[in-house]
Design a protein around this motif. Sequence first.
Motif, PDB file in Angstrom:
ATOM      1  N   ILE A   8       8.408 -68.002 -26.824  1.00  0.00           N
ATOM      2  CA  ILE A   8       7.722 -66.909 -27.551  1.00  0.00           C
ATOM      3  C   ILE A   8       7.288 -65.829 -26.557  1.00  0.00           C
ATOM      4  O   ILE A   8       7.441 -64.613 -26.809  1.00  0.00           O
ATOM      5  CB  ILE A   8       6.523 -67.463 -28.345  1.00  0.00           C
ATOM      6  CG1 ILE A   8       6.997 -68.412 -29.459  1.00  0.00           C
ATOM      7  CG2 ILE A   8       5.722 -66.317 -28.961  1.00  0.00           C
ATOM      8  CD1 ILE A   8       5.870 -69.120 -30.181  1.00  0.00           C
ATOM      9  N   TYR A  25       5.914 -61.572 -32.974  1.00  0.00           N
ATOM     10  CA  TYR A  25       5.754 -62.603 -31.943  1.00  0.00           C
ATOM     11  C   TYR A  25       4.301 -62.784 -31.536  1.00  0.00           C
ATOM     12  O   TYR A  25       3.895 -63.896 -31.175  1.00  0.00           O
ATOM     13  CB  TYR A  25       6.637 -62.290 -30.737  1.00  0.00           C
ATOM     14  CG  TYR A  25       8.106 -62.534 -31.017  1.00  0.00           C
ATOM     15  CD1 TYR A  25       8.528 -63.802 -31.411  1.00  0.00           C
ATOM     16  CD2 TYR A  25       9.048 -61.523 -30.877  1.00  0.00           C
ATOM     17  CE1 TYR A  25       9.872 -64.036 -31.667  1.00  0.00           C
ATOM     18  CE2 TYR A  25      10.390 -61.745 -31.137  1.00  0.00           C
ATOM     19  CZ  TYR A  25      10.790 -63.018 -31.548  1.00  0.00           C
ATOM     20  OH  TYR A  25      12.126 -63.251 -31.806  1.00  0.00           O
ATOM     21  N   THR A  28       3.150 -64.970 -34.322  1.00  0.00           N
ATOM     22  CA  THR A  28       3.787 -66.287 -34.255  1.00  0.00           C
ATOM     23  C   THR A  28       3.167 -67.133 -33.147  1.00  0.00           C
ATOM     24  O   THR A  28       2.953 -68.341 -33.307  1.00  0.00           O
ATOM     25  CB  THR A  28       5.295 -66.128 -33.994  1.00  0.00           C
ATOM     26  OG1 THR A  28       5.873 -65.386 -35.063  1.00  0.00           O
ATOM     27  CG2 THR A  28       5.975 -67.478 -33.867  1.00  0.00           C
ATOM     28  N   ARG A  29       2.840 -66.486 -32.010  1.00  0.00           N
ATOM     29  CA  ARG A  29       2.258 -67.212 -30.884  1.00  0.00           C
ATOM     30  C   ARG A  29       0.942 -67.861 -31.279  1.00  0.00           C
ATOM     31  O   ARG A  29       0.674 -69.030 -30.937  1.00  0.00           O
ATOM     32  CB  ARG A  29       2.057 -66.243 -29.713  1.00  0.00           C
ATOM     33  CG  ARG A  29       1.548 -66.895 -28.444  1.00  0.00           C
ATOM     34  CD  ARG A  29       1.575 -65.915 -27.292  1.00  0.00           C
ATOM     35  NE  ARG A  29       0.730 -64.751 -27.546  1.00  0.00           N
ATOM     36  CZ  ARG A  29       0.504 -63.748 -26.673  1.00  0.00           C
ATOM     37  NH1 ARG A  29       1.110 -63.787 -25.500  1.00  0.00           N
ATOM     38  NH2 ARG A  29      -0.262 -62.719 -26.961  1.00  0.00           N
ATOM     39  N   TYR A  32       1.669 -70.557 -34.324  1.00  0.00           N
ATOM     40  CA  TYR A  32       2.305 -71.767 -33.804  1.00  0.00           C
ATOM     41  C   TYR A  32       1.273 -72.631 -33.092  1.00  0.00           C
ATOM     42  O   TYR A  32       1.238 -73.855 -33.242  1.00  0.00           O
ATOM     43  CB  TYR A  32       3.451 -71.423 -32.857  1.00  0.00           C
ATOM     44  CG  TYR A  32       3.846 -72.595 -32.005  1.00  0.00           C
ATOM     45  CD1 TYR A  32       4.553 -73.679 -32.537  1.00  0.00           C
ATOM     46  CD2 TYR A  32       3.451 -72.662 -30.651  1.00  0.00           C
ATOM     47  CE1 TYR A  32       4.888 -74.766 -31.759  1.00  0.00           C
ATOM     48  CE2 TYR A  32       3.782 -73.761 -29.876  1.00  0.00           C
ATOM     49  CZ  TYR A  32       4.497 -74.813 -30.432  1.00  0.00           C
ATOM     50  OH  TYR A  32       4.818 -75.904 -29.666  1.00  0.00           O
ATOM     51  N   VAL A 197       4.553 -79.595 -36.549  1.00  0.00           N
ATOM     52  CA  VAL A 197       5.542 -79.015 -35.641  1.00  0.00           C
ATOM     53  C   VAL A 197       6.695 -80.017 -35.597  1.00  0.00           C
ATOM     54  O   VAL A 197       6.476 -81.212 -35.373  1.00  0.00           O
ATOM     55  CB  VAL A 197       4.978 -78.777 -34.229  1.00  0.00           C
ATOM     56  CG1 VAL A 197       6.090 -78.283 -33.301  1.00  0.00           C
ATOM     57  CG2 VAL A 197       3.831 -77.790 -34.267  1.00  0.00           C
ATOM     58  N   VAL A 208       7.838 -75.222 -38.215  1.00  0.00           N
ATOM     59  CA  VAL A 208       6.421 -75.509 -38.463  1.00  0.00           C
ATOM     60  C   VAL A 208       6.208 -75.732 -39.953  1.00  0.00           C
ATOM     61  O   VAL A 208       7.015 -75.338 -40.787  1.00  0.00           O
ATOM     62  CB  VAL A 208       5.517 -74.368 -37.958  1.00  0.00           C
ATOM     63  CG1 VAL A 208       5.548 -74.286 -36.447  1.00  0.00           C
ATOM     64  CG2 VAL A 208       5.885 -73.054 -38.605  1.00  0.00           C
ATOM     65  N   SER A 224      11.272 -71.933 -39.910  1.00  0.00           N
ATOM     66  CA  SER A 224      11.622 -71.737 -38.506  1.00  0.00           C
ATOM     67  C   SER A 224      10.636 -70.797 -37.809  1.00  0.00           C
ATOM     68  O   SER A 224      10.180 -69.812 -38.378  1.00  0.00           O
ATOM     69  CB  SER A 224      13.041 -71.184 -38.403  1.00  0.00           C
ATOM     70  OG  SER A 224      13.353 -70.879 -37.067  1.00  0.00           O
ATOM     71  N   ILE A 225      10.334 -71.134 -36.552  1.00  0.00           N
ATOM     72  CA  ILE A 225       9.486 -70.245 -35.751  1.00  0.00           C
ATOM     73  C   ILE A 225      10.266 -68.992 -35.344  1.00  0.00           C
ATOM     74  O   ILE A 225       9.714 -67.894 -35.260  1.00  0.00           O
ATOM     75  CB  ILE A 225       8.981 -70.990 -34.493  1.00  0.00           C
ATOM     76  CG1 ILE A 225       8.089 -72.168 -34.909  1.00  0.00           C
ATOM     77  CG2 ILE A 225       8.219 -70.052 -33.572  1.00  0.00           C
ATOM     78  CD1 ILE A 225       7.658 -73.033 -33.749  1.00  0.00           C
TER      79      ILE A 225
END
Length: 984
Positions: A8, A25, A28-29, A32, A197, A208, A224-225
């Motif tokens: 990421i 991103y 997402t970081r 996640y 995860v 995830v 999906s990530i």
Amino acid sequence: MDYILRRIENNLSLSDPGSYDYITYLRTRIEYSLFLCLGFLWKNFDQLAPEKQQSIVSNLNNLSIGSAITAIRDLDAEKKEIIGKKAAKILDSYPAIRNSKIGHGYDIAASVASALTPLYNDMVARIPLLQEECDFVVIQQYVTNTNSFTGIRFPSDQNGQGIRWSCPKELILSEEIEFPRTYICYKGKYYKVSPFVFLDPVSHTPLVFSSLVEKLTGKVRLCSIFPTLSGNCNQDIHFSELIYLSTSEGSRQISQTNGTIMNSFDPNYSQYIDVGFQNLVEDFLNKNRAYVTATIWGHGGVGKTACIQKICYDFFNKSERQFSYIIFVTAKDRVYNPITGTIDSNVGKGNIRLYSEVIALISAILFDNVDANISYEKLTEYEQRISSFEEHILIVIDDYETFEDSEKEKTSNFLSTLDARYHKAIITTRNKRFVIGQPISCSELDCSSTKHFIETIVEKQYTPHLNDMNRILKDDNLLACIHAATSGRPIFIYQFIYLFIQRGYQSDLITGIRTSPNAQEFLYGRVYQYLSQNAQYIFATISTLTDDDLRFNLNILEHILSKAIPEKDQFEAGLEELVNQKIIEVINDRYGRVYSSELRQIMFNQYQTYPQEFQSTVKNFLDSVGGKNIRGSIFEAMLEQADRSRAFGNEKETTEKYRRILNDSKSPSDIQKVALKHLVDYLSNSRLNTPIAIKVVDEYLNLFADDTDIYMLYIYLLWSQGTEEKERAVNTIQKFFAMDNHQKTDKRYLSFFALGTGYCIDFDIRYRKYPKEALRKKQYAKVFNEYGRILFNHVKCKYIKGKASLFHNIRVALIQTTKLCVAMGQDGKEPDKVLYGLDICKWMRESEVKEPFLNQIIKLQNSLQNISLKAPRDNTETFAPEPQIVIEQEQEDDSSAQDNIWSSGKQYGNGDIVDVIITNIKPYGVFAAIDSTTTGLIHISEIADRYIADIESEFVIGGSYKAQIVNIDSATRRISLSTVQFHD
């Protein structure tokens, strides 16, 4: 940091600051990281209080970021493994920033970046899990001989490059039995983080948690990530760790999702597939307010139990509580094992068999303090407590038909006391007869649904066989064979799948699925005992009517069971039971068919257990119609058998066959009429027992209250006997026409009225005894006014159309009336009667009456003129001429008798005495051969000097008799004969 976070970070560095990908991103970081923390902490779930567990699980259906953060705080509240107070505040701030800054359009990228970057940095600084170098491990299997797990390790510093991995079982904290599962190695220990995860073991795609799609099966939707890097953004994977999140208390389990309490039971399916009626049951439970109870009824193996169990678990695991209590009661005492094709009879041990046990189980779940063996007093107490329980309850009683009838009655009465505002009940049964409340029918799958069912099962459970199965299912002929072999019943479809994955498609193998002894026993072994008594009679007796084609005649079936099932509606209700149970099918109004030869054998075996008296009755009724293969209706066949019996049976047997037709209220009136006429003919002519024939007509005369054919037959019989019976004939005629609806001159009754006129007058003149002359005169006047005058006044001015017999009866009646006029005028005191008689003679002569009537009219006219000539005058001019009557006589087919009615060879003259041979008999007379080419007619009036009741009793075809030629009509080439002087 793990390799996913590194990737990421790498993607962030490659994206333009402020771009869509850059903002994605950043988000997402953080998210996640949240799911990683949630997966790491999920090991603490069992240690939470039930209310905390319920709150977390209820949010898994659609897990939001806010709910995920709340779950992280709750799961880490005790041990503080990864977040402290400051970290908690950082996490709590993220949902607000996400909603206010990001929104749906990412319009203010700089503002988003300035908010999310420091937030993530603070998270890393405060959460140790995000600081450590952590490897991911995907465990793929357990190796028994080495007592170790094997799989793939994804080191934190190799950007997702996997390497082989194995580990002793003792180092894995979880008891793992399903694979693959994803772990993270943190500080030298392995912690399971799936399903929050998850690393796909094939594509190595990081996924995830998105939502818990099915709590009943543990199906989780993962996303999906890196959706732009994956060919499939979403995947659905089953995690048994999330199935039935509940706690147990004895025989009860409490849902951690919504607090519903349900008794413990094992579902009878591994993979549930709706077969078409689940929504009907759910609609009843959710929307119906009129009924407490609904009944799911249908054949064995179609998924009734699986459906209601699935619904119970759905309600148990819903986010919101609909029922406070769910009680599943099963009376099932055996199941069909589709893997082995055998019946397991051990499942029923401990299952409910009595109504009292139903109440005990319900009470145990509701009140948690009831023993299974409750006394009568306690039973009444708990019935009242349950009925007045003001919380929402769902009660399910499975395999209801296996209860004894007395127990079913108690159960039905109890369910009727429940309150629809709070209580719902679902019954499952094979037999529609046991339906309570709203019926919900379920049946076999059709070809298309069978195909879908197979595809779904194979795709989910036997994926390697999917391509082979699809090739089979694309062939319509093979699909039809599969459907026929399984009859569209899910339980047999499962059996087909198990056979297929082991041995492939083999037509000879699958054809025995539904027809094997175990399958037939499972489907029909107990069907007889669940039928009503009438349906049982029908079930067993069908075996006596079927051949290899399994067809049977419905009319014959009803007939041979008419003693056991006398009412038609009872028979039809019993027949419907068998149709509903898929034991038989009705092809049309006349024929039915048994579903299988195996069923036919079960029927025959059951029939053999019936008493011999019942079997004899069935046989006698079957013999009465000539067996099971008849043509025409059942009563036509019965009449045919009765007619045949005249030649070969005894009098008792023959009479009984005719009586069955006459006594059956369902017999058509026209068939009954023929039966009575044939029976009377048999008794009076064949058996020469006219008195018995008269008694038979007496018995059934009420069936033919308006039928003059039967009344005339009756009169003929009576008249052939002595004076007493002749008087009965006259009384019968008078009684018939005394009824208001029997008008004497109505065209329907005119022939009988004419016949009756002749008989009544003849009886009064020849047979009635008169103690006094005044009584004779009075009776003459009565019969003249009520019969002779009415008839002549009607026919002399009416256009009459009818058969020859009608005109014969009219002419005979008018001759008798003329004789009465002679008798009444002989004392010279009733000259009007003489004139009336002359009027009749004149009318008949003007009507061109033929022999032999003409000769009689001439004689009577002469007698009347002689009476009138005491005061000489021309009688023919006394009366105004009446209009000539046209009598249209329907032609009768006498061609066979009249082909040689005249011969130009040998000459004959009036008065000649000849020997004749009878060639044909008609209602109005007989045809007689004078020689090989010459035939004459002996009219009924020229047979004897008396009334002829039945011509067939006077002559025999082929018999030789003496006769006199009374008239030769050269114009019509006809010869009239008479046997009056020879015939006794």
